[in-house]
Enzyme design. Structure first.
Site, short mmCIF file in Angstrom:
data_model
loop_
_atom_site.label_atom_id
_atom_site.label_comp_id
_atom_site.label_asym_id
_atom_site.label_seq_id
_atom_site.Cartn_x
_atom_site.Cartn_y
_atom_site.Cartn_z
CG LEU A 183 -1.88 1.19 1.33
CD1 LEU A 183 -2.86 1.21 0.16
CD2 LEU A 183 -2.62 1.13 2.66
CG ASP A 184 -0.63 4.68 0.01
OD1 ASP A 184 -1.20 4.69 -1.09
OD2 ASP A 184 -1.22 4.91 1.08
CB ALA A 185 5.16 0.90 -0.74
#
Length: 286
Positions: A228-230
């Site tokens: 997530l969000d990486a």
């Protein structure tokens, strides 16, 4: 490029003579190099390049030119990709309620800045239906509340496959994508995040930023991965925050960052100006 041409993206282990070999292949078939952007990563010893080639005067058919490059590419242990020009990338936009990023995409597509064909707008809320209808673009409302989420993503997958979508843009789509969905469309999912990753994640990011007295706020456009969000970052934008700015001012400044970062990120992707290398993206800006 208005005239017939090709874009070539390439990555390979760094080695002497790469540029000369590629340029010689192009010139040997009477191709005209419009752009040759290159980068050598001294830490990983990898070479990256993006070329634009005019093909109007080629002495072979473009398909034969592409196929013939394979001998050179394999000799350099390269990974490469050709795209025929001109083209428009089939693109779907996923939304929830917020519409500023959607409007930015539609405007830039309308004026010809983004070579995309928007096949549909998909929303888990009905808020953006009117925008889609005014633009003459199909709108799909997909319920994702409670136990509907799994079925909702199954339906989104079906739509993307039916419409032969090449790029999916999460324009403030407020749902976490399943891991298998991220893996299936890896490298073809772009998201706009409301801050510098990974700070101020979750609800009310601008209130969090205000409470912390930040001096800069920003937005991050990145490829979506199961982490997530990486995912690999394509573009980031910032705005200076002053002591007199209230939370609503931060929302205003943040929206501007989001619009610009997402527009640039999409532009770089659809013009084949990005090469994903592990956890990061190599970007050749125009």
């Amino acid at each position: 490029m208005a005239r017939p041409g090709l874009i070539l993206k390439l990555s390979c282990p760094d080695q002497p003579g790469i540029v000369a070999k590629i340029a010689s292949y192009v010139a040997g078939h009477r191709g005209n190099l419009i752009e040759f952007a290159q980068f050598t990563d001294k830490l990983s010893l990898k070479f990256f390049a993006r070329l634009e080639i005019e093909t109007g005067e080629l002495d072979v058919d473009p398909e034969d030119f592409i196929e013939g490059f394979g001998t050179l590419g394999r000799s350099m242990r390269a990974q490469w990709h050709f795209r025929r020009l001109p083209y428009k990338m089939r693109t779907a936009v996923l939304v929830t309620k917020t519409d500023h990023c959607l409007n930015e995409i539609l405007w830039r597509a309308e004026i010809g800045e983004l070579p995309v064909e928007i096949t549909s707008i998909i929303g888990n809320r009905d808020a953006c239906r009117g925008i889609a209808e005014r633009a003459g673009i199909p709108f799909h409302l997909i319920g994702m509340d409670g136990g509907e989420k799994a079925a909702g993503f199954t339906r989104i997958r079906e739509i993307l496959q039916e419409e032969k979508v090449e790029l999916t843009v999460l324009a403030r789509f407020m749902q976490i994508l399943p891991d298998d969905f991220c893996r299936e469309f890896q490298g073809r999912l772009i998201n706009i995040h409301h801050s510098f990753l990974p700070a101020f994640i979750g609800a009310n990011p601008y209130q969090q930023a205000y409470a912390r007295g930040v001096k800069l706020i920003g937005a991050t456009c990145h490829y979506v991965t199961a982490d997530l969000d990486a995912g690999p970052i394509i573009e980031q934008e910032v705005e200076r925050v002053q002591h007199f700015h209230a939370p609503n001012d931060l929302v205003r400044l943040g929206r501007n960052c989001e619009r610009i970062a997402l527009a640039k990120g999409i532009r770089y992707h659809v013009h084949d100006r990005t090469i994903i290398d592990g956890h990061r993206a190599i970007v050749f800006p125009d």
